[in-house]
Design an enzyme around this catalytic site. Structure first.
Site, mmCIF file in Angstrom:
data_model
loop_
_atom_site.group_PDB
_atom_site.id
_atom_site.type_symbol
_atom_site.label_atom_id
_atom_site.label_comp_id
_atom_site.label_asym_id
_atom_site.label_seq_id
_atom_site.Cartn_x
_atom_site.Cartn_y
_atom_site.Cartn_z
ATOM 1 N N ASN A 115 0.932 -1.111 0.021
ATOM 2 C CA ASN A 115 -0.252 -0.154 -0.074
ATOM 3 C C ASN A 115 0.859 1.081 -0.074
ATOM 4 O O ASN A 115 1.835 1.389 0.843
ATOM 5 C CB ASN A 115 -0.931 0.082 1.201
ATOM 6 C CG ASN A 115 -1.745 -0.857 1.473
ATOM 7 O OD1 ASN A 115 -1.821 -1.782 0.369
ATOM 8 N ND2 ASN A 115 -2.642 -0.957 2.147
ATOM 9 N N ASP A 567 -22.855 6.441 -28.632
ATOM 10 C CA ASP A 567 -22.426 5.901 -29.686
ATOM 11 C C ASP A 567 -23.399 5.191 -30.378
ATOM 12 O O ASP A 567 -23.608 5.249 -31.565
ATOM 13 C CB ASP A 567 -21.112 5.335 -29.557
ATOM 14 C CG ASP A 567 -20.182 6.202 -29.068
ATOM 15 O OD1 ASP A 567 -20.242 7.122 -28.277
ATOM 16 O OD2 ASP A 567 -18.745 5.934 -29.195
ATOM 17 N N GLU A 767 -18.382 3.428 -15.236
ATOM 18 C CA GLU A 767 -18.730 4.170 -16.221
ATOM 19 C C GLU A 767 -20.420 4.140 -16.412
ATOM 20 O O GLU A 767 -21.054 5.082 -16.964
ATOM 21 C CB GLU A 767 -18.029 3.954 -17.579
ATOM 22 C CG GLU A 767 -18.623 4.571 -18.779
ATOM 23 C CD GLU A 767 -17.736 4.360 -20.281
ATOM 24 O OE1 GLU A 767 -17.217 3.194 -20.155
ATOM 25 O OE2 GLU A 767 -18.042 4.816 -21.304
#
Ligand SMILES: *[C@@H]1O[C@H](CO)[C@@H](O)[C@H](O)[C@H]1NC(C)=O
Ligand SMILES: *[C@@H]1O[C@H](CO)[C@@H](O)[C@H](O)[C@H]1NC(C)=O
Ligand SMILES: *[C@@H]1O[C@H](CO)[C@@H](O)[C@H](O)[C@H]1NC(C)=O
Length: 800
Positions: A115, A567, A767
């Site tokens: 980390n 699209d 998304e």
């Protein structure tokens, strides 16, 4: 005589007009500009790297962090620097961050079992900074090599110290570099200071050459052309490989040596130059500080202990967030507040500065057939400068015009001065014809990550003018601002970094000044849309009064309409007679924003023109695009027999007139039809948000399935705003208002919880979200428009 007088009067009139446009507001403008640019000077503006600091100055300093496990041979393959979806990174990003102050980034690297936390703090004058790098290994014996690199594209930087043990690459003390860069303000130094608890790795399999010794810091510099400085990671590994080739001449195979030594950078060729590597190899946890000071600054980081300074920074960020983001019920609880802060920080942490050349394609397009962007070559132009957010640090080191307006909406509420700085940068990229590329891919580094077909955009193709959403929002914020500042009251002595954030919003003069400066470009841009994207009225036989305000997206693909941003949303056949209802709606938004701007900068003639056009658009939306039979707004097209037809696919495209509130509030029938479709689970309603395409559409989840059902946060946000708009309008029928309120309350909670739950489950924002189970899909680490979730949490619980 009269004629002369008149001419003189006219000249005077023109002059006063010109002068009035240039008069600065009653405000310490220069002071503001200085403090504003200084507070935004340094940042992690190479956001395509896990950690890449640079100043917002062209041809300057590029820095970055590279790391890899040093105790195994395949550590090479796990080397990290540039964000990449192939990496097994469980979570990363700035979680507590403000571009003016600094913040904290965490990277959970499951490949390297490490980390990394980086804490970044800037001085009050913005010129100096400290970066604290902390590593926590999952196994306390594991060995990691960390490489910090600094590349100068201009100016100078030199090592200031002694090499150890007769070597030309080993350093026993803290590394110190002295530099000079005119555009940054002159001389500076960089120190890399180890924590006393660090344990360096020890290994001695290459006993005939001490320059491999991993127990000391390694330092090497070499000369690299300024356009190649961004390739620091590749260059590092190339040098290491060259070292290995030298070893092959020794009487052993490289596998007989330890990787801990093999992968140490050495200076076997006696290089010296503008790209500097500092490598440290630690056992277990580690921590070191990188301290950057300008020599002329009065605000240098002098001590060795920055802990207090870091804490102070986090308090400032907390305070600003609490002031600016009052979340509303039911999201005003600690876990949602932390979530919101993290998401907003991630969006801000994606802000990128680009300054480089671009390629464009100016070929005329065929009007009546499919556009194929086959060009991969284009003239190099520029350099151009862009200060922008990105949709996803994992996938995009570029700006996206269609996304950017959405990115800026949450930022407007937090720091509208910053939003205006970003908008300005975009607007300055509008070219002389009024065009701007949808994807801003500047320079080789950005091109190396972009899809081939987007690298050379065509200058005849548009994309939705979303920046207008942000400009309108700032105008609205300004009009409703509670604490309007009088220019006199804001003397320069109280103007400091902490007072920035909403100065334009609270000082109308300042906003007017800003808008006047950009107005000519905006106007050109607007006229470009009207001229190049206008539809063809010859083939459409329809009863409408105006044949100017009709539009068609140029540059369609066979089954796609990339310029629209959605699209693969289903459309009709590619035809010169096609008219797109979503584009007409975007033109409605744009025209309305232009008249809002014209109004506040007092361009009354323009205002009248925009209003007329706006009315024509609103009228055409109904006259041209409303299909009574289908009960929705549809694209228009031409069939084989040359009859004009409606092309109806219910979803985000058919909702666009509603989304941009272009439907008259008294038009109850249409409003109720749309609201009922929104609430209908067999059409648009899902428990996770509004679907992009109706479940009843034949194309639902077919083909590539990108915009064919799944949920997008940006459009859901606009739907919520539209619901609020109509639901609070007294001229809307009670029936429609009640429906709007009911949908609003439920949708707001659904969409927030969809993003929240997936963030908690996967560590990422996505998304798009699956409309059946709320699962995040497509690109991850998508803190672009999905960040609008924070604006949604800030919206009122219900419509009042
Ligand atoms: C690394 O970070 C993850 C996620 O925050 C945490 O669960 C884990 O405990 C951390 N590991 C170490 C060694 O700090
Ligand atoms: C309602 O309609 C009246 C008359 O058309 C108009 O004057 C008023 O501004 C409208 N109210 C709203 C909230 O739009
Ligand atoms: C986050 O997820 C964990 C399980 O992965 C769950 O136990 C926890 O309740 C979730 N937190 C919230 C706030 O939903």
């Amino acid at each position: 005589m009269d004629g002369v007088l008149l001419a003189l009067l006219l000249i005077c009139f023109r002059l006063t007009n010109v002068i009035s446009e240039l008069i600065e507001p009653n405000f310490p403008q220069d002071e503001y500009n200085n403090i504003n640019s200084n507070s935004l000077l340094w940042g992690p503006y190479r956001s395509n790297l896990y950690l890449g600091l640079r100043p917002r100055i062209p041809d300057s300093i590029l820095t970055g962090l590279l790391w890899f496990p040093a105790d195994t041979f395949h550590g090479v393959l796990l080397s990290k620097q540039s964000c990449d979806p192939k990496h097994n990174i469980k979570k990363f990003g700035w979680t507590d961050y403000d571009p003016r102050y600094g913040g904290i980034e965490t990277i959970v690297d499951d490949d390297c079992k490490l980390n990394i936390t980086t804490e970044f703090v800037k001085s009050d004058d913005g010129q100096n900074w400290v970066l604290r790098v902390k590593g926590k290994t999952h196994n306390k014996h594991s060995i990691n090599s960390i490489v910090y690199h600094v590349g100068m594209q201009d100016g100078e930087l030199d090592f200031d110290g002694e090499f150890a043990g007769g070597s030309n690459n080993l350093v026993e003390e803290d590394v110190k570099l002295n530099g000079n860069l005119k555009s940054l303000g002159g001389m500076f130094d960089i120190k890399i200071i180890d924590d006393i608890d660090n344990v360096m790795a020890v290994s001695n399999t290459i006993d005939f050459d001490n320059s491999y010794d991993p127990s000391l810091t390694h330092y090497v510099s070499l000369t690299v052309p300024k356009d190649e400085v961004w390739k620091a990671s590749e260059i590092f590994w190339t040098i290491v490989k060259l070292n290995l080739e030298q070893l092959e001449t020794v009487d052993k195979t490289t596998y007989e040596f330890s990787p801990i030594e093999l992968f140490q950078i050495r200076n076997s060729f006696g290089f010296k130059g503008n790209l500097h590597f500092i490598q440290k190899t630690f056992v277990g946890d580690f921590q070191f500080d990188i301290v950057f000071n300008m020599h002329e600054s009065n605000d240098k980081f002098d001590s060795d202990d920055f802990t207090g300074k870091l804490d102070e920074t986090f308090n400032l960020i907390d305070d600003k967030f609490t002031r600016k983001y009052q979340l509303n019920v039911p999201f005003n609880t600690q876990e949602y507040i932390s979530f919101a802060k993290e998401i907003l920080s991630q969006l801000l942490g994606g802000i990128t500065y680009l300054n480089d050349d671009r390629k464009i394609n100016t070929d005329e397009m065929k009007e009546d057939s499919v556009h194929i962007n086959s060009k991969i070559e284009g003239g190099n132009e520029g350099p151009y400068e862009l200060f922008t957010c990105v949709s996803s640090r994992l996938f995009a080191s570029r700006g996206g015009y269609w996304d950017e307006g959405f990115h800026l909406l949450p930022i407007c509420d937090y720091d509208s001065d910053l939003a205006l700085e970003i908008i300005k940068s975009w607007i300055l990229l509008i070219d002389d014809s009024g065009w701007i590329a949808k994807e801003q891919i500047l320079g080789d580094e950005a091109r190396s990550k972009a899809y081939a077909e987007t690298i050379v955009p065509n200058t005849h193709i548009a994309s939705p003018p979303t920046l207008m959403l942000a400009l309108s929002k700032i105008i609205k914020l300004s009009e409703s601002s509670q604490n309007v500042i009088d220019g006199h009251a804001l003397a320069s002595d109280i103007l400091d970094k902490k007072s920035l954030g909403s100065l334009h919003e609270e000082n109308m003069d300042l906003l007017v000044f800003y808008l006047r400066k950009l107005y000519a470009k905006l106007q050109k841009h607007y006229e470009w849309f009207r001229e190049t994207q206008r539809g063809n009225s010859d083939e459409i036989e329809r009863d409408y009064s105006n044949n100017k305000e009709i539009y068609r997206w140029k540059g369609r693909g066979e089954d796609t309409t990339p310029p629209s941003g959605m699209d693969d949303y289903p459309r009709g056949d590619v035809d010169i007679g096609e008219l797109n209802v979503d584009l007409l709606s975007w033109m409605g938004l744009m025209t309305r924003s232009m008249y809002e701007i014209a109004e506040i900068i007092e361009k009354y003639d323009d205002l009248r023109t925009y209003k007329e056009r706006y009315n024509d658009i609103v009228k055409n939306i109904v006259d041209v695009h409303w299909s009574e039979n289908d009960g929705m707004f549809c694209d228009v097209n031409v069939d084989e027999d040359d009859n004009d037809i409606f092309e109806c696919h219910e979803g985000y495209v058919t909702l666009m007139p509603f989304i941009h509130t272009l439907i008259d509030s008294s038009d109850n029938i249409k409003l109720v039809k749309i609201l009922k479709a929104l609430k209908d689970p067999s059409k648009l309603w899902s428990n996770y948000g509004i679907r992009s395409l109706s479940k009843k559409d034949l194309n639902y989840h077919k083909g590539e399935d990108y915009w064919r059902g799944n949920i997008y946060v940006n459009i859901n946000y606009l739907i919520l705003e539209a619901l609020y708009h109509y639901g609070s309008d007294e001229n809307v029928s009670e029936e429609a208002r009640n429906l709007a309120n009911e949908i609003y309350v439920e949708l707001r909670e659904n969409i927030v919880n969809t993003v929240f739950n997936e963030y908690n489950r996967t560590g990422y924002a996505w998304e798009q979200y699956n409309e059946e189970n709320g699962v995040g899909e497509k690109s991850r680490h998508f803190l672009g428009w999905t960040s609008l979730v924070v604006s949604i949490m800030k919206m009122p619980k219900e419509i009042t």
